[in-house]
Design an enzyme around this catalytic site. Sequence first.
Site, PDB file in Angstrom:
ATOM      1  N   ARG A  25       0.704  -1.317  -0.164  1.00 47.46           N
ATOM      2  CA  ARG A  25      -0.180  -0.171   0.053  1.00 47.46           C
ATOM      3  C   ARG A  25       1.160   1.369  -0.109  1.00 47.46           C
ATOM      4  O   ARG A  25       0.632   2.339   0.445  1.00 47.46           O
ATOM      5  CB  ARG A  25      -0.767   0.266   1.150  1.00 47.46           C
ATOM      6  CG  ARG A  25      -2.253  -1.089   0.964  1.00 47.46           C
ATOM      7  CD  ARG A  25      -3.539  -0.982   0.315  1.00 47.46           C
ATOM      8  NE  ARG A  25      -4.217  -1.728   0.094  1.00 47.46           N
ATOM      9  CZ  ARG A  25      -5.413  -1.317   0.682  1.00 47.46           C
ATOM     10  NH1 ARG A  25      -5.364  -0.082   1.795  1.00 47.46           N
ATOM     11  NH2 ARG A  25      -6.480  -2.016   0.917  1.00 47.46           N
ATOM     12  N   ARG A  29      -2.617   6.632   1.431  1.00 52.57           N
ATOM     13  CA  ARG A  29      -2.977   8.434   1.883  1.00 52.57           C
ATOM     14  C   ARG A  29      -1.913   8.620   3.152  1.00 52.57           C
ATOM     15  O   ARG A  29      -2.313   9.438   3.545  1.00 52.57           O
ATOM     16  CB  ARG A  29      -4.654   7.442   2.291  1.00 52.57           C
ATOM     17  CG  ARG A  29      -5.366   7.207   1.818  1.00 52.57           C
ATOM     18  CD  ARG A  29      -6.625   6.198   2.778  1.00 52.57           C
ATOM     19  NE  ARG A  29      -6.527   4.961   3.008  1.00 52.57           N
ATOM     20  CZ  ARG A  29      -7.389   4.810   3.518  1.00 52.57           C
ATOM     21  NH1 ARG A  29      -8.495   4.522   3.996  1.00 52.57           N
ATOM     22  NH2 ARG A  29      -6.776   3.112   4.033  1.00 52.57           N
ATOM     23  N   ARG A  38      -6.669  12.305  -4.806  1.00 53.09           N
ATOM     24  CA  ARG A  38      -8.023  11.998  -4.331  1.00 53.09           C
ATOM     25  C   ARG A  38      -8.528  13.292  -4.113  1.00 53.09           C
ATOM     26  O   ARG A  38     -10.609  12.954  -3.799  1.00 53.09           O
ATOM     27  CB  ARG A  38      -8.004  11.483  -2.205  1.00 53.09           C
ATOM     28  CG  ARG A  38      -8.853  10.488  -2.282  1.00 53.09           C
ATOM     29  CD  ARG A  38      -8.394   9.602  -0.598  1.00 53.09           C
ATOM     30  NE  ARG A  38      -8.013  10.934   0.242  1.00 53.09           N
ATOM     31  CZ  ARG A  38      -8.080  11.004   1.584  1.00 53.09           C
ATOM     32  NH1 ARG A  38      -8.260   9.473   1.722  1.00 53.09           N
ATOM     33  NH2 ARG A  38      -7.920  11.833   2.223  1.00 53.09           N
ATOM     34  N   ASP A  74      -7.215  -1.768  -7.405  1.00 51.99           N
ATOM     35  CA  ASP A  74      -7.655  -2.568  -6.372  1.00 51.99           C
ATOM     36  C   ASP A  74      -7.834  -3.912  -6.808  1.00 51.99           C
ATOM     37  O   ASP A  74      -7.893  -4.764  -7.546  1.00 51.99           O
ATOM     38  CB  ASP A  74      -8.656  -2.047  -5.942  1.00 51.99           C
ATOM     39  CG  ASP A  74      -8.649  -1.945  -4.668  1.00 51.99           C
ATOM     40  OD1 ASP A  74      -8.555  -1.677  -3.494  1.00 51.99           O
ATOM     41  OD2 ASP A  74     -10.127  -2.958  -4.237  1.00 51.99           O
ATOM     42  N   TYR A 151     -15.250 -10.330   0.875  1.00 58.13           N
ATOM     43  CA  TYR A 151     -15.899  -9.482  -0.197  1.00 58.13           C
ATOM     44  C   TYR A 151     -17.620  -9.158  -0.540  1.00 58.13           C
ATOM     45  O   TYR A 151     -18.646  -8.314  -0.187  1.00 58.13           O
ATOM     46  CB  TYR A 151     -14.501  -8.442  -0.600  1.00 58.13           C
ATOM     47  CG  TYR A 151     -14.213  -7.498  -0.066  1.00 58.13           C
ATOM     48  CD1 TYR A 151     -14.781  -6.215   1.791  1.00 58.13           C
ATOM     49  CD2 TYR A 151     -13.007  -8.050  -0.078  1.00 58.13           C
ATOM     50  CE1 TYR A 151     -13.724  -5.977   1.627  1.00 58.13           C
ATOM     51  CE2 TYR A 151     -11.789  -7.082   0.930  1.00 58.13           C
ATOM     52  CZ  TYR A 151     -12.441  -7.058   1.956  1.00 58.13           C
ATOM     53  OH  TYR A 151     -11.308  -6.117   2.556  1.00 58.13           O
TER      54      TYR A 151
HETATM   55  O1  CP3 Z   1      -0.103  -1.560  -2.484  1.00 62.81           O
HETATM   56  C1  CP3 Z   1      -0.057  -0.192  -3.552  1.00 62.81           C
HETATM   57  O2  CP3 Z   1       0.087   0.999  -3.109  1.00 62.81           O
HETATM   58  C2  CP3 Z   1      -1.077  -0.484  -4.097  1.00 62.81           C
HETATM   59  C3  CP3 Z   1      -1.842   0.150  -4.356  1.00 62.81           C
HETATM   60  C4  CP3 Z   1      -3.615  -0.984  -3.686  1.00 62.81           C
HETATM   61  C5  CP3 Z   1      -4.842  -0.914  -2.979  1.00 62.81           C
HETATM   62  N1  CP3 Z   1      -5.312  -1.724  -2.564  1.00 62.81           N
HETATM   63  C6  CP3 Z   1      -4.691   0.745  -3.580  1.00 62.81           C
HETATM   64  C7  CP3 Z   1      -6.485   1.477  -2.233  1.00 62.81           C
HETATM   65  C8  CP3 Z   1      -3.231  -2.451  -3.593  1.00 62.81           C
HETATM   66  C9  CP3 Z   1      -1.852  -3.764  -3.286  1.00 62.81           C
HETATM   67  C10 CP3 Z   1      -4.307  -2.597  -2.526  1.00 62.81           C
HETATM   68  C11 CP3 Z   1      -5.157  -3.477  -2.365  1.00 62.81           C
HETATM   69  C12 CP3 Z   1      -6.019  -4.245  -1.778  1.00 62.81           C
HETATM   70  N2  CP3 Z   1      -7.563  -3.628  -1.974  1.00 62.81           N
HETATM   71  C13 CP3 Z   1      -6.543  -5.262  -0.538  1.00 62.81           C
HETATM   72  C14 CP3 Z   1      -5.126  -5.950  -0.615  1.00 62.81           C
HETATM   73  C15 CP3 Z   1      -4.708  -5.293   0.436  1.00 62.81           C
HETATM   74  C16 CP3 Z   1      -4.373  -5.364   1.789  1.00 62.81           C
HETATM   75  O3  CP3 Z   1      -4.376  -4.220   2.264  1.00 62.81           O
HETATM   76  O4  CP3 Z   1      -5.391  -6.151   2.828  1.00 62.81           O
HETATM   77  C17 CP3 Z   1      -7.772  -4.979   0.288  1.00 62.81           C
HETATM   78  C18 CP3 Z   1      -8.552  -5.966   0.918  1.00 62.81           C
HETATM   79  C19 CP3 Z   1      -7.997  -4.253  -0.572  1.00 62.81           C
HETATM   80  C20 CP3 Z   1      -9.710  -3.929  -0.321  1.00 62.81           C
HETATM   81  C21 CP3 Z   1      -9.582  -2.446  -0.222  1.00 62.81           C
HETATM   82  N3  CP3 Z   1      -9.627  -0.776  -1.162  1.00 62.81           N
HETATM   83  C22 CP3 Z   1     -10.063  -2.010   1.118  1.00 62.81           C
HETATM   84  C23 CP3 Z   1     -10.471  -2.535   2.563  1.00 62.81           C
HETATM   85  C24 CP3 Z   1     -10.274  -0.896   1.049  1.00 62.81           C
HETATM   86  C25 CP3 Z   1     -10.010   0.159   2.336  1.00 62.81           C
HETATM   87  C26 CP3 Z   1     -11.930   1.088   2.611  1.00 62.81           C
HETATM   88  C27 CP3 Z   1     -10.863   2.137   3.491  1.00 62.81           C
HETATM   89  O5  CP3 Z   1     -11.132   3.232   3.190  1.00 62.81           O
HETATM   90  O6  CP3 Z   1     -10.260   2.092   4.023  1.00 62.81           O
HETATM   91  C28 CP3 Z   1      -9.596   0.115  -0.395  1.00 62.81           C
HETATM   92  C29 CP3 Z   1      -9.062   1.332  -0.651  1.00 62.81           C
HETATM   93  C30 CP3 Z   1      -8.360   1.302  -0.915  1.00 62.81           C
HETATM   94  N4  CP3 Z   1      -7.620   0.950  -2.293  1.00 62.81           N
HETATM   95  C31 CP3 Z   1      -6.961   2.670  -1.311  1.00 62.81           C
HETATM   96  C32 CP3 Z   1      -6.262   2.205  -1.547  1.00 62.81           C
HETATM   97  C33 CP3 Z   1      -4.934   3.689  -2.211  1.00 62.81           C
HETATM   98  C34 CP3 Z   1      -7.827   3.763  -0.010  1.00 62.81           C
HETATM   99  C35 CP3 Z   1      -8.825   4.506  -0.440  1.00 62.81           C
HETATM  100  C36 CP3 Z   1      -8.720   5.464  -1.351  1.00 62.81           C
HETATM  101  O7  CP3 Z   1      -7.777   6.268  -2.033  1.00 62.81           O
HETATM  102  O8  CP3 Z   1      -9.682   6.010  -0.991  1.00 62.81           O
END
Ligand code: CP3
Length: 341
Positions: A25, A29, A38, A74, A151
């Site tokens: 990640r 953020r 964002r 994602d 999910y």
């Molecule tokens: O690693 C990286 O920098 C690449 C980007 C990446 C994102 N999601 C961007 C993202 C990766 C590799 C993921 C994978 C992902 N997405 C996973 C597996 C990794 C892990 O952390 O367990 C999972 C379970 C998800 C599903 C998901 N997407 C969640 C749980 C969330 C967070 C929701 C929240 O607001 O707390 C997301 C959103 C997300 N994906 C964000 C980012 C940077 C944050 C929201 C945003 O950017 O507005």
Amino acid sequence: MIKNDLFLRALKGEIVERPPVWMMRQAGRYLPEFIAIREKYDFFTRCQTPELASEITVQPIRRYGMDAAILFSDILVIPQAMNIEVEMRPGIGPWLPNPIRTQKDVDAVIIPDIEETLGYVMDAIKLTKEMLNDEIPLIGFAGSPWTILCYCVQGQGSKTFDKAKEFCFTNPMAAHQLLQKITDTTIAYLKEKVKAGVNAVQVFDSWGGMLSPKDYQEFSWQYIQQIIDALYKDAPVIAFGKGCWFALEEMAKSKASALGVDWTITPQMARKLTGNKITLQGNFDPVRLLSPPKEIKKMVKEMIDAFGKDRYIVNLGHGILPHIPLENAGAFIEAVKEYKN
Ligand code: CP3
């Protein structure tokens, strides 16, 4: 050829000057430049617009110079492409308005044409590769079929994923059909990503640790294994299972190039369970990035000493948190670059 190939060499198990480092990640953020984007574009617009996805991907590299980039996207773009509605709600996170609960729901799930539904990811990869200019490798990723099912069935994030587990335990036939559909789609998707230019792929099994060891084999690992078997000739595969240390011995028998581990296991134990032969990735507690930078550096040095500098990729044990100070993330990366044994 890629100029800094430390990451790819570590995946092959070659002797390296120092271990490579990146952070799960890392495009996220905690970065003000990410927050600035964002504020202007919603989540899936960022994922679907190659110019935005590639810019976000290289942001952490510009600031810290990690040894690998991971494409901003994602894991939930896969269910979206499979005809399952997915929203990202501010303050809630992933939100699926019509979760899968019945055989009929599973029947309605399609195995999509990748180019048609996820062509934007391939365009983002091509653009990112141009921006990276062969300086460092680019990682592509997907969720594990089990984590995606979590999910799809739960409909949102959860501390227990009880509804997802209930579906598997009460309707295993339908659950396995869904897992197989996700697996087939994921294989086709990752193969396209490799063709588009990613240098390695990581499978995120973020919720594998929700399952008992026996259920893990049945509902998660066998599908990850299918993905590894289908992909390993195309590109190195990293399998990351959060809370899955109980399965490490089994995982080490696969064709994965590396296994990701979280912070609930010691490096010594992870090495022992994996027979000292496979590259390991991890496993700094993401919350430890709140310790003072000096302490972070000391802990990183100790972590590398414990894993050993070879067959090792420095990373966190899960994704970086939004409230990590920039200086602390920097200390983590710097400690690896300064490493001497
Ligand atoms: O690693 C990286 O920098 C690449 C980007 C990446 C994102 N999601 C961007 C993202 C990766 C590799 C993921 C994978 C992902 N997405 C996973 C597996 C990794 C892990 O952390 O367990 C999972 C379970 C998800 C599903 C998901 N997407 C969640 C749980 C969330 C967070 C929701 C929240 O607001 O707390 C997301 C959103 C997300 N994906 C964000 C980012 C940077 C944050 C929201 C945003 O950017 O507005």
